[in-house]
Scaffold this active site. Sequence first.
Site, PDB file in Angstrom:
ATOM      1  N   SER A  83       0.882  -1.273  -0.005  1.00  0.00           N
ATOM      2  CA  SER A  83      -0.138  -0.069   0.000  1.00  0.00           C
ATOM      3  C   SER A  83       0.948   1.108  -0.183  1.00  0.00           C
ATOM      4  O   SER A  83       2.001   1.025   0.223  1.00  0.00           O
ATOM      5  CB  SER A  83      -0.946   0.013   1.195  1.00  0.00           C
ATOM      6  OG  SER A  83      -1.416   1.274   1.530  1.00  0.00           O
ATOM      7  N   TYR A 103      -3.778  -0.940   9.929  1.00  0.00           N
ATOM      8  CA  TYR A 103      -3.529  -1.145   8.507  1.00  0.00           C
ATOM      9  C   TYR A 103      -2.122  -0.342   7.937  1.00  0.00           C
ATOM     10  O   TYR A 103      -1.368  -1.424   7.416  1.00  0.00           O
ATOM     11  CB  TYR A 103      -4.588  -0.418   7.690  1.00  0.00           C
ATOM     12  CG  TYR A 103      -4.537  -0.607   6.098  1.00  0.00           C
ATOM     13  CD1 TYR A 103      -5.376  -1.735   5.499  1.00  0.00           C
ATOM     14  CD2 TYR A 103      -4.196   0.557   5.215  1.00  0.00           C
ATOM     15  CE1 TYR A 103      -5.356  -1.818   4.191  1.00  0.00           C
ATOM     16  CE2 TYR A 103      -4.162   0.077   3.891  1.00  0.00           C
ATOM     17  CZ  TYR A 103      -4.524  -1.046   3.507  1.00  0.00           C
ATOM     18  OH  TYR A 103      -4.569  -1.186   1.933  1.00  0.00           O
TER      19      TYR A 103
HETATM   20  P1  NAP Z   1     -11.593  -5.202  -1.645  1.00  0.00           P
HETATM   21  O1  NAP Z   1     -12.621  -5.060  -3.095  1.00  0.00           O
HETATM   22  O2  NAP Z   1     -12.131  -5.012  -0.647  1.00  0.00           O
HETATM   23  O3  NAP Z   1     -11.222  -6.583  -1.744  1.00  0.00           O
HETATM   24  C1  NAP Z   1     -10.397  -7.457  -0.618  1.00  0.00           C
HETATM   25  C2  NAP Z   1     -10.234  -8.808  -0.950  1.00  0.00           C
HETATM   26  O4  NAP Z   1      -9.752  -9.604   0.108  1.00  0.00           O
HETATM   27  C3  NAP Z   1     -11.801  -9.543  -1.102  1.00  0.00           C
HETATM   28  O5  NAP Z   1     -11.519 -10.459  -2.228  1.00  0.00           O
HETATM   29  C4  NAP Z   1     -12.054  -9.966   0.084  1.00  0.00           C
HETATM   30  O6  NAP Z   1     -12.820 -11.255   0.056  1.00  0.00           O
HETATM   31  C5  NAP Z   1     -10.758 -10.629   0.398  1.00  0.00           C
HETATM   32  N1  NAP Z   1     -10.743 -10.694   1.969  1.00  0.00           N
HETATM   33  C6  NAP Z   1     -10.772  -9.974   3.140  1.00  0.00           C
HETATM   34  N2  NAP Z   1     -10.712 -10.606   4.219  1.00  0.00           N
HETATM   35  C7  NAP Z   1     -10.635 -11.721   3.957  1.00  0.00           C
HETATM   36  C8  NAP Z   1     -10.452 -13.202   4.751  1.00  0.00           C
HETATM   37  N3  NAP Z   1     -10.403 -13.012   5.938  1.00  0.00           N
HETATM   38  N4  NAP Z   1     -10.372 -14.292   4.016  1.00  0.00           N
HETATM   39  C9  NAP Z   1     -10.402 -14.425   2.613  1.00  0.00           C
HETATM   40  N5  NAP Z   1     -10.376 -13.339   1.956  1.00  0.00           N
HETATM   41  C10 NAP Z   1     -10.616 -12.010   2.309  1.00  0.00           C
HETATM   42  O7  NAP Z   1     -10.516  -4.243  -1.761  1.00  0.00           O
HETATM   43  P2  NAP Z   1      -9.251  -4.063  -2.730  1.00  0.00           P
HETATM   44  O8  NAP Z   1      -8.861  -2.642  -2.797  1.00  0.00           O
HETATM   45  O9  NAP Z   1      -9.268  -4.935  -3.933  1.00  0.00           O
HETATM   46  O10 NAP Z   1      -7.988  -4.993  -1.831  1.00  0.00           O
HETATM   47  C11 NAP Z   1      -6.983  -5.868  -2.304  1.00  0.00           C
HETATM   48  C12 NAP Z   1      -5.731  -5.415  -1.737  1.00  0.00           C
HETATM   49  O11 NAP Z   1      -5.332  -4.193  -2.122  1.00  0.00           O
HETATM   50  C13 NAP Z   1      -5.880  -5.303  -0.168  1.00  0.00           C
HETATM   51  O12 NAP Z   1      -4.772  -6.347   0.507  1.00  0.00           O
HETATM   52  C14 NAP Z   1      -5.579  -3.786   0.271  1.00  0.00           C
HETATM   53  O13 NAP Z   1      -5.192  -3.471   1.396  1.00  0.00           O
HETATM   54  C15 NAP Z   1      -4.742  -3.452  -0.880  1.00  0.00           C
HETATM   55  N6  NAP Z   1      -4.825  -2.055  -1.328  1.00  0.00           N
HETATM   56  C16 NAP Z   1      -6.049  -1.604  -1.861  1.00  0.00           C
HETATM   57  C17 NAP Z   1      -5.834  -0.088  -2.259  1.00  0.00           C
HETATM   58  C18 NAP Z   1      -7.210   0.512  -2.946  1.00  0.00           C
HETATM   59  O14 NAP Z   1      -6.879   1.819  -3.011  1.00  0.00           O
HETATM   60  N7  NAP Z   1      -8.000  -0.002  -3.124  1.00  0.00           N
HETATM   61  C19 NAP Z   1      -4.703   0.641  -2.038  1.00  0.00           C
HETATM   62  C20 NAP Z   1      -3.719  -0.083  -1.588  1.00  0.00           C
HETATM   63  C21 NAP Z   1      -3.775  -1.419  -1.208  1.00  0.00           C
HETATM   64  P3  NAP Z   1     -14.528 -10.987   0.368  1.00  0.00           P
HETATM   65  O15 NAP Z   1     -15.108 -10.262  -1.089  1.00  0.00           O
HETATM   66  O16 NAP Z   1     -15.017 -12.252   0.382  1.00  0.00           O
HETATM   67  O17 NAP Z   1     -14.625  -9.885   1.509  1.00  0.00           O
END
Ligand code: NAP
Length: 255
Positions: A147, A160
């Site tokens: 991140s 986080y």
């Molecule tokens: P998201 O749409 O909320 O996706 C998160 C994913 O993680 C979903 O598939 C979710 O599954 C899964 N997950 C969460 N808790 C879990 C658990 N206990 N067991 C299994 N799966 C779990 O958000 P995203 O933005 O795509 O996030 C993906 C990664 O990118 C994360 O590590 C996040 O920190 C990182 N990130 C995101 C951003 C941003 O701007 N969006 C920026 C920096 C980093 P469910 O759908 O079943 O909950």
Amino acid sequence: MTNPFNLTGKVALVTGANTGIGQGIAVALAGAGADIAAAGRSAPVETRTAVEALGRRFVSIQADFGSTEPVQRVVDETIAGLGGLDILVNNAGIIRRQDSIDFSEDDWDAVMNTNLKTVFFLTQAAARHMLANGAQGRGGKVINIASLLSFQGGIRVPSYTASKSGLAGLTKILANEWAARGINVNAIAPGYFDTNNTEALRSDETRNRSILERIPAGRWGQPSDIGGAAVFLASGASDYVHGVTLPVDGGWLAR
Ligand code: NAP
């Protein structure tokens, strides 16, 4: 000349691939030729359709990464279902927002367990298989989804920031231990992406505007924006790249 980004014949395990950034990465890896194992809580229906439309094999593995309980089974089911494990993308992650002064132990533990502890033990289980691959000259690739808060402090997200800063450190130590043994460990730091994770920020008009004003590219990232970096770090093109956290942020960190 052979294409150094070609992933044909490789198997990639992507956690949290049902939506958002994980889905963008799974589809990009499939587009480069990899078969995909998607591990997570929710059924990856859309991702399966997209991967199979690209002519690649797809298996779905049910797992809750809130604890380390499923990690060995997830690795075993990937190998049983697709015949190997070459690429691990540690993408599943959560965020909890609250002023640090009021932050609860539950919100600390939930985020640290999912974003850091489970990532380490899943990577350990995968690497035990990849090290055996390495002995056959096949190797392995680990990509951690970090991140901007692997570099910056952020606000109201203490667990986080701790987890993602920890993940950047973990990326380096594992690279140090495994670089000479055929495994590349690197990370991608997404900037502000349009996913469930950032819904609260986008629906707050003031936050949304101040974020957009700072992004040189002038827009939120879309899940498809992350695929190129993932294919690079999953492929032979990055064989001499170890321990980096690569920002894909529309220029945010350059400001
Ligand atoms: P998201 O749409 O909320 O996706 C998160 C994913 O993680 C979903 O598939 C979710 O599954 C899964 N997950 C969460 N808790 C879990 C658990 N206990 N067991 C299994 N799966 C779990 O958000 P995203 O933005 O795509 O996030 C993906 C990664 O990118 C994360 O590590 C996040 O920190 C990182 N990130 C995101 C951003 C941003 O701007 N969006 C920026 C920096 C980093 P469910 O759908 O079943 O909950």
